[in-house]
Design an enzyme around this catalytic site. Structure first.
Site, short mmCIF file in Angstrom:
data_model
loop_
_atom_site.label_atom_id
_atom_site.label_comp_id
_atom_site.label_asym_id
_atom_site.label_seq_id
_atom_site.Cartn_x
_atom_site.Cartn_y
_atom_site.Cartn_z
N GLY A 1 -5.81 1.13 -4.76
CA GLY A 1 -6.65 0.10 -5.23
C GLY A 1 -6.56 0.23 -6.66
O GLY A 1 -6.52 -0.85 -7.69
N ARG A 2 -6.87 1.29 -7.49
CA ARG A 2 -6.92 1.51 -8.83
C ARG A 2 -5.38 1.22 -9.34
O ARG A 2 -5.52 0.53 -10.49
CB ARG A 2 -7.01 3.02 -9.22
N HIS B 1 0.76 -1.09 -0.12
CA HIS B 1 0.09 -0.22 0.18
C HIS B 1 0.96 1.29 0.06
O HIS B 1 0.87 2.01 1.11
CB HIS B 1 -0.97 0.15 1.25
N GLY C 1 -5.06 6.09 -4.12
CA GLY C 1 -5.08 5.63 -5.37
C GLY C 1 -4.40 3.97 -5.38
O GLY C 1 -4.07 3.86 -6.55
N TYR D 1 -14.28 -8.03 -9.79
CA TYR D 1 -13.64 -7.99 -8.56
C TYR D 1 -14.94 -7.05 -7.74
O TYR D 1 -15.01 -7.19 -6.67
CB TYR D 1 -12.20 -7.04 -8.51
N TYR D 2 -15.42 -6.06 -8.71
CA TYR D 2 -16.37 -5.23 -7.98
C TYR D 2 -17.89 -6.32 -7.55
O TYR D 2 -18.39 -5.88 -6.72
CB TYR D 2 -16.97 -4.33 -8.95
N GLU E 1 -3.13 -1.14 -8.33
CA GLU E 1 -2.80 -2.55 -8.18
C GLU E 1 -3.62 -3.11 -9.19
O GLU E 1 -3.25 -4.17 -9.62
CB GLU E 1 -3.16 -3.01 -6.87
#
Length: 264
Positions: free
Chosen positions: A195-196, A188, A193, A223-224, A198
């Site tokens: 998540g976007r 992390h 930002g 994933y969503y 990775e």
């Protein structure tokens, strides 16, 4: 045994992963991926899908239909509704034209966070502790100490470079793309930002080995749609960065291939 001489990306589960994945079915399904008819030289439907759903995982409220109307047909919406998704779309376009190395990964973070973090923190590692929390305020996991981030990311950059120099079959390519995603999650490195970044990096790495059809994989949408499972599988490794158990990573690693195969 570390077959690939890697520093932080684990290859211990590659054998187990290979036994669980139907490589023939994965290869056949992947080879049949095609761009959408609605795509043009100036508009990519699947880049829109990736940008919208990766953003929705982070809490953005935009809908795919609205974004396509905006991006493909020029229908106007409030700038606040589309701006961050537009930025992420540009980051995916950038990735298609560059290799995922240290410099470019940093640049790719700055693009989708243009309207998220201050300019001086775009592409720059955080210097504070990072606790990822659930919606109800519980700690999901504790990321790497800020004093470790640079060293841990340098290991990740090294491993990505090493793996790009190896010829990987489709099973190994999917395995390492997912493992890179997971290692990045746990480090992390940015203030925001992550998540976007990775999810983009996962697909970016995969495309280096499997070619442009990779960009048609709807992993971000998967994933969503399975975001609770997505976070549960990340949680399986443990709470504290120093005590992570990558031996528990298989459920997460299987999600990317499942997104292609369309099986639960």
């Amino acid at each position: 045994m570390n077959t690939y001489q890697l520093q932080i990306v684990k290859d211990d589960l590659l054998g187990s992963f290979s036994k669980k994945i139907d490589a023939i079915a994965l290869s056949q399904t992947f080879s049949k991926l095609e761009d959408a008819e609605i795509s043009t030289s100036d508009f990519s439907f699947y880049t829109s899908v990736a940008s919208v759903y990766s953003s929705k995982i982070e809490g953005e409220t935009i809908e795919l239909d609205s974004y396509i109307k905006h991006k493909r047909f020029g229908i106007e919406f409030s700038p606040d509704y589309t701006r961050k998704i537009d930025d992420l779309y540009v980051a995916y376009q950038f990735a298609k034209e560059h290799i995922p190395n240290k410099e470019n990964i940093s640049k790719a973070h700055g693009i989708p966070t243009k309207h998220i973090v201050a300019k001086n923190w775009q592409g720059r590692f955080r210097n504070q502790n990072m606790y990822v929390t659930t919606d109800d305020g519980r700690i999901e996991y504790v990321a790497a100490s800020p004093f470790m981030v640079t060293a841990e990311m340098d290991k990740l950059y090294n491993d990505i470079s090493t793996l790009l120099q190896n010829k990987l079959d489709i099973t190994a390519a999917f395995y390492f793309a997912s493992m890179i995603h997971l290692v990045f999650v746990k480090i992390h490195p940015w203030n925001d930002g992550n998540g976007r970044s990775e999810r983009l990096l996962e697909k970016w790495f995969l495309a280096q080995h499997l070619g442009p059809k990779t960009w048609f994989v709807q992993s971000e949408k998967y994933y969503y749609q399975h975001h609770q499972e997505y976070y549960n599988n990340i949680r399986l490794l443990g709470l504290e960065y120093d005590d992570l158990n990558y031996g528990a990573a298989l459920p997460f690693l299987e999600m990317l291939s499942t997104a292609v195969l369309g099986k639960e």
